[in-house]
Motif scaffolding. Structure first.
Motif, PDB file in Angstrom:
ATOM      1  N   GLY A 113       5.069  25.796   7.532  1.00  7.59           N
ATOM      2  CA  GLY A 113       6.037  25.391   6.522  1.00  7.59           C
ATOM      3  C   GLY A 113       6.897  24.220   6.928  1.00  7.59           C
ATOM      4  O   GLY A 113       7.808  23.826   6.192  1.00  7.59           O
ATOM      5  N   GLN A 114       6.611  23.643   8.099  1.00  9.04           N
ATOM      6  CA  GLN A 114       7.391  22.508   8.583  1.00  9.04           C
ATOM      7  C   GLN A 114       6.531  21.258   8.712  1.00  9.04           C
ATOM      8  O   GLN A 114       5.296  21.326   8.720  1.00  9.04           O
ATOM      9  CB  GLN A 114       7.994  22.812   9.960  1.00  9.04           C
ATOM     10  N   ILE A 115       7.221  20.116   8.824  1.00  6.32           N
ATOM     11  CA  ILE A 115       6.583  18.864   9.220  1.00  6.32           C
ATOM     12  C   ILE A 115       7.288  18.367  10.483  1.00  6.32           C
ATOM     13  O   ILE A 115       8.440  18.723  10.746  1.00  6.32           O
ATOM     14  CB  ILE A 115       6.661  17.786   8.120  1.00  6.32           C
ATOM     15  N   LEU A 116       6.575  17.564  11.260  1.00  2.35           N
ATOM     16  CA  LEU A 116       7.140  16.922  12.444  1.00  2.35           C
ATOM     17  C   LEU A 116       7.327  15.452  12.116  1.00  2.35           C
ATOM     18  O   LEU A 116       6.391  14.792  11.639  1.00  2.35           O
ATOM     19  CB  LEU A 116       6.225  17.089  13.651  1.00  2.35           C
ATOM     20  N   ILE A 117       8.538  14.940  12.337  1.00  2.00           N
ATOM     21  CA  ILE A 117       8.852  13.562  11.986  1.00  2.00           C
ATOM     22  C   ILE A 117       9.155  12.753  13.231  1.00  2.00           C
ATOM     23  O   ILE A 117       9.939  13.186  14.088  1.00  2.00           O
ATOM     24  CB  ILE A 117      10.080  13.505  11.049  1.00  2.00           C
ATOM     25  N   GLU A 118       8.535  11.587  13.351  1.00  2.00           N
ATOM     26  CA  GLU A 118       8.934  10.622  14.367  1.00  2.00           C
ATOM     27  C   GLU A 118      10.168   9.904  13.838  1.00  2.00           C
ATOM     28  O   GLU A 118      10.109   9.249  12.791  1.00  2.00           O
ATOM     29  CB  GLU A 118       7.820   9.612  14.653  1.00  2.00           C
ATOM     30  N   VAL A 119      11.275  10.060  14.533  1.00  2.00           N
ATOM     31  CA  VAL A 119      12.560   9.556  14.046  1.00  2.00           C
ATOM     32  C   VAL A 119      12.671   8.047  14.274  1.00  2.00           C
ATOM     33  O   VAL A 119      12.493   7.561  15.388  1.00  2.00           O
ATOM     34  CB  VAL A 119      13.726  10.274  14.753  1.00  2.00           C
ATOM     35  N   HIS A 120      12.962   7.320  13.198  1.00  7.41           N
ATOM     36  CA  HIS A 120      13.233   5.885  13.308  1.00  7.41           C
ATOM     37  C   HIS A 120      14.723   5.585  13.181  1.00  7.41           C
ATOM     38  O   HIS A 120      15.204   4.617  13.765  1.00  7.41           O
ATOM     39  CB  HIS A 120      12.461   5.115  12.231  1.00  7.41           C
ATOM     40  N   ALA A 121      15.428   6.397  12.405  1.00  5.39           N
ATOM     41  CA  ALA A 121      16.862   6.171  12.211  1.00  5.39           C
ATOM     42  C   ALA A 121      17.552   7.482  11.861  1.00  5.39           C
ATOM     43  O   ALA A 121      16.933   8.410  11.332  1.00  5.39           O
ATOM     44  CB  ALA A 121      17.099   5.137  11.107  1.00  5.39           C
ATOM     45  N   THR A 122      18.834   7.540  12.170  1.00  4.09           N
ATOM     46  CA  THR A 122      19.661   8.694  11.827  1.00  4.09           C
ATOM     47  C   THR A 122      21.061   8.176  11.559  1.00  4.09           C
ATOM     48  O   THR A 122      21.326   6.977  11.662  1.00  4.09           O
ATOM     49  CB  THR A 122      19.652   9.751  12.944  1.00  4.09           C
ATOM     50  N   SER A 123      21.973   9.046  11.163  1.00  2.00           N
ATOM     51  CA  SER A 123      23.354   8.616  10.956  1.00  2.00           C
ATOM     52  C   SER A 123      24.309   9.683  11.459  1.00  2.00           C
ATOM     53  O   SER A 123      23.907  10.825  11.724  1.00  2.00           O
ATOM     54  CB  SER A 123      23.625   8.298   9.479  1.00  2.00           C
ATOM     55  N   VAL A 124      25.571   9.297  11.612  1.00  2.28           N
ATOM     56  CA  VAL A 124      26.589  10.218  12.115  1.00  2.28           C
ATOM     57  C   VAL A 124      27.481  10.645  10.955  1.00  2.28           C
ATOM     58  O   VAL A 124      27.945   9.805  10.171  1.00  2.28           O
ATOM     59  CB  VAL A 124      27.442   9.565  13.211  1.00  2.28           C
ATOM     60  N   ASN A 125      27.715  11.941  10.845  1.00  2.15           N
ATOM     61  CA  ASN A 125      28.598  12.508   9.839  1.00  2.15           C
ATOM     62  C   ASN A 125      29.758  13.213  10.540  1.00  2.15           C
ATOM     63  O   ASN A 125      29.637  13.618  11.704  1.00  2.15           O
ATOM     64  CB  ASN A 125      27.839  13.504   8.975  1.00  2.15           C
ATOM     65  N   PRO A 126      30.887  13.390   9.869  1.00  6.03           N
ATOM     66  CA  PRO A 126      32.013  14.092  10.494  1.00  6.03           C
ATOM     67  C   PRO A 126      31.643  15.457  11.061  1.00  6.03           C
ATOM     68  O   PRO A 126      32.173  15.871  12.091  1.00  6.03           O
ATOM     69  CB  PRO A 126      33.028  14.204   9.353  1.00  6.03           C
ATOM     70  N   ILE A 127      30.704  16.161  10.413  1.00  3.86           N
ATOM     71  CA  ILE A 127      30.291  17.476  10.922  1.00  3.86           C
ATOM     72  C   ILE A 127      29.736  17.359  12.338  1.00  3.86           C
ATOM     73  O   ILE A 127      29.883  18.279  13.155  1.00  3.86           O
ATOM     74  CB  ILE A 127      29.241  18.111   9.979  1.00  3.86           C
ATOM     75  N   ASP A 128      29.136  16.217  12.665  1.00  2.00           N
ATOM     76  CA  ASP A 128      28.535  16.037  13.988  1.00  2.00           C
ATOM     77  C   ASP A 128      29.591  16.041  15.092  1.00  2.00           C
ATOM     78  O   ASP A 128      29.426  16.696  16.120  1.00  2.00           O
ATOM     79  CB  ASP A 128      27.728  14.736  14.041  1.00  2.00           C
ATOM     80  N   TYR A 129      30.668  15.300  14.888  1.00  7.24           N
ATOM     81  CA  TYR A 129      31.685  15.278  15.955  1.00  7.24           C
ATOM     82  C   TYR A 129      32.520  16.551  15.950  1.00  7.24           C
ATOM     83  O   TYR A 129      33.027  16.973  16.992  1.00  7.24           O
ATOM     84  CB  TYR A 129      32.543  14.011  15.901  1.00  7.24           C
ATOM     85  N   ARG A 130      32.634  17.185  14.796  1.00  4.30           N
ATOM     86  CA  ARG A 130      33.374  18.448  14.763  1.00  4.30           C
ATOM     87  C   ARG A 130      32.623  19.538  15.523  1.00  4.30           C
ATOM     88  O   ARG A 130      33.214  20.359  16.221  1.00  4.30           O
ATOM     89  CB  ARG A 130      33.627  18.859  13.318  1.00  4.30           C
ATOM     90  N   LEU A 131      31.313  19.548  15.389  1.00 10.14           N
ATOM     91  CA  LEU A 131      30.504  20.498  16.156  1.00 10.14           C
ATOM     92  C   LEU A 131      30.551  20.163  17.645  1.00 10.14           C
ATOM     93  O   LEU A 131      30.722  21.039  18.487  1.00 10.14           O
ATOM     94  CB  LEU A 131      29.061  20.474  15.659  1.00 10.14           C
ATOM     95  N   ARG A 132      30.394  18.876  17.964  1.00 10.22           N
ATOM     96  CA  ARG A 132      30.374  18.450  19.364  1.00 10.22           C
ATOM     97  C   ARG A 132      31.689  18.753  20.072  1.00 10.22           C
ATOM     98  O   ARG A 132      31.707  19.134  21.248  1.00 10.22           O
ATOM     99  CB  ARG A 132      30.093  16.945  19.418  1.00 10.22           C
ATOM    100  N   SER A 133      32.798  18.615  19.370  1.00 11.68           N
ATOM    101  CA  SER A 133      34.110  18.833  19.991  1.00 11.68           C
ATOM    102  C   SER A 133      34.437  20.311  20.168  1.00 11.68           C
ATOM    103  O   SER A 133      35.379  20.656  20.883  1.00 11.68           O
ATOM    104  CB  SER A 133      35.202  18.175  19.140  1.00 11.68           C
ATOM    105  N   GLY A 134      33.667  21.187  19.502  1.00 11.33           N
ATOM    106  CA  GLY A 134      33.937  22.617  19.592  1.00 11.33           C
ATOM    107  C   GLY A 134      34.861  23.125  18.505  1.00 11.33           C
ATOM    108  O   GLY A 134      35.208  24.307  18.468  1.00 11.33           O
ATOM    109  N   GLU A 135      35.237  22.227  17.591  1.00 11.70           N
ATOM    110  CA  GLU A 135      36.162  22.596  16.518  1.00 11.70           C
ATOM    111  C   GLU A 135      35.607  23.721  15.645  1.00 11.70           C
ATOM    112  O   GLU A 135      36.363  24.512  15.087  1.00 11.70           O
ATOM    113  CB  GLU A 135      36.454  21.359  15.661  1.00 11.70           C
ATOM    114  N   MET A 136      34.269  23.795  15.557  1.00 12.83           N
ATOM    115  CA  MET A 136      33.659  24.775  14.661  1.00 12.83           C
ATOM    116  C   MET A 136      32.854  25.838  15.412  1.00 12.83           C
ATOM    117  O   MET A 136      31.964  26.472  14.850  1.00 12.83           O
ATOM    118  CB  MET A 136      32.760  24.061  13.645  1.00 12.83           C
ATOM    119  N   LYS A 137      33.177  26.039  16.690  1.00  9.54           N
ATOM    120  CA  LYS A 137      32.374  26.981  17.466  1.00  9.54           C
ATOM    121  C   LYS A 137      32.501  28.409  16.960  1.00  9.54           C
ATOM    122  O   LYS A 137      31.622  29.237  17.224  1.00  9.54           O
ATOM    123  CB  LYS A 137      32.731  26.903  18.947  1.00  9.54           C
TER     124      LYS A 137
END
Length: 314
Positions: free
Chosen positions: A28-52
């Motif tokens: 039920g999945q596909i595997l993607i070779e990543v060419h680009a991504t973006s940063v969202n506020p949720i990313d730094y909130r998770l990384r900082s531990g704010e939402m642990k």
């Protein structure tokens, strides 16, 4: 494969490159070779531990939910073929976009038109889906409604203004004075400079208030909502969850939402873009190896649009 990971919560300096196993494609999945991504506020909130408290433990963790790239592997009966250009909103709670490869559910990805670059496609999935689901599904937006978007110049807000207009609504954009022209260029019918005017004290009324910036609250906004109106925010904390529960029986509801990956919604974003009703503004560009710098840029406050990272792919 190479990936950007963090082994514990902390500031952007915890992000570093590491060799980790390539993800295995499950049924039920596909595997993607990543060419680009973006940063969202949720990313730094998770990384900082704010939402642990909402998403505890589990390291090392690969950040990121937005993917644009090429299908590297898929089942024979999948609606994709190896080599297809796609965008995806990763359905793993832990992300995984900042790597050479990412796996996701078939129904969390969509094919890209030839004229949509990987950079712009990578900016769309999470932010665009958040705006679409907030207004259409949670805000119950209808043609002719008066819609207010707080934080209209940011990554989610820029999509929300354009989606409100595409769906036939009158849209009020709230942002800083420097972003007035940008918001009006997105199609906003009127602009409020939050540094000069508090929209919650306005004599005007709205059917949908979408707080894309997480700067207001339901109890502040309810007095400027029409009867039957809807307030939607993207702040996934305990206070926000209580607002959803406590206001459910009221004539003016308040909802705190978390976007759900859906291929149909990605296709709708692409449809709007192809129809000339949705444009993507990129605030700044980084290489994937500069992930820490990209996180710092988003944490410092992005004026207009999205922060995108690319991989050098042969």
């Amino acid at each position: 494969m190479h990936a950007i990971v963090y082994d514990d919560y902390g500031d952007p300096s915890v992000l570093h490159q590491e060799e980790i196993p390539e993800p295995q494609r499950l049924p039920g999945q596909i595997l993607i070779e990543v060419h680009a991504t973006s940063v969202n506020p949720i990313d730094y909130r998770l990384r900082s531990g704010e939402m642990k408290g909402l998403l505890p433990g589990g390291f090392p963790r690969v950040p990121g939910y937005d993917v644009a790239g090429v299908v590297a592997d898929c089942a024979d009966d999948a609606p994709f073929r190896v080599g297809d250009r796609v965008m995806a909103f990763l359905d793993s709670a832990r992300g995984g976009a900042c790597a050479e490869y990412a796996a996701c559910a078939v129904d969390a990805a969509a094919k890209l038109p030839d004229d949509l670059s990987f950079e712009k496609a990578a900016a769309m999935p999470l932010a665009g889906t958040t705006a679409l689901q907030s207004l259409r599904d949670h805000g119950k937006m209808q043609p002719g409604n008066r819609v207010l978007v707080n934080g209209a110049s940011g990554g989610v807000g820029m999509f929300a203004v354009q989606i409100a207009k595409a769906y036939g609504c009158f849209c009020t954009a709230v942002a800083s004075r420097d972003n007035r022209d940008f918001c009006l260029s997105l199609g906003a019918d009127e602009f409020i400079d939050y540094e000069q005017v508090d929209f919650t004290e306005s004599s005007k009324r709205w059917d949908v208030i979408f707080d894309a910036a997480g700067k207001s609250g339901y109890w502040d906004a309810k007095d400027v909502m029409n009867p039957g109106g809807h307030y939607v925010s993207t702040e996934p904390d305990v206070k926000g969850m209580l607002t959803t529960v406590l206001t459910w029986p009221l004539s003016k509801s308040g909802t705190v939402m978390l976007a759900q990956p859906r291929s149909d919604d990605l296709k709708e974003l692409i449809r709007l873009r192809q129809a000339g009703k949705l444009r993507v503004t990129i605030d700044s560009r980084f290489e994937l190896t500069q992930c820490a710098e990209a996180h710092r840029r988003v944490e410092s406050g992005v004026d207009r649009g999205k922060v995108v990272m690319t991989r050098g792919v042969a």
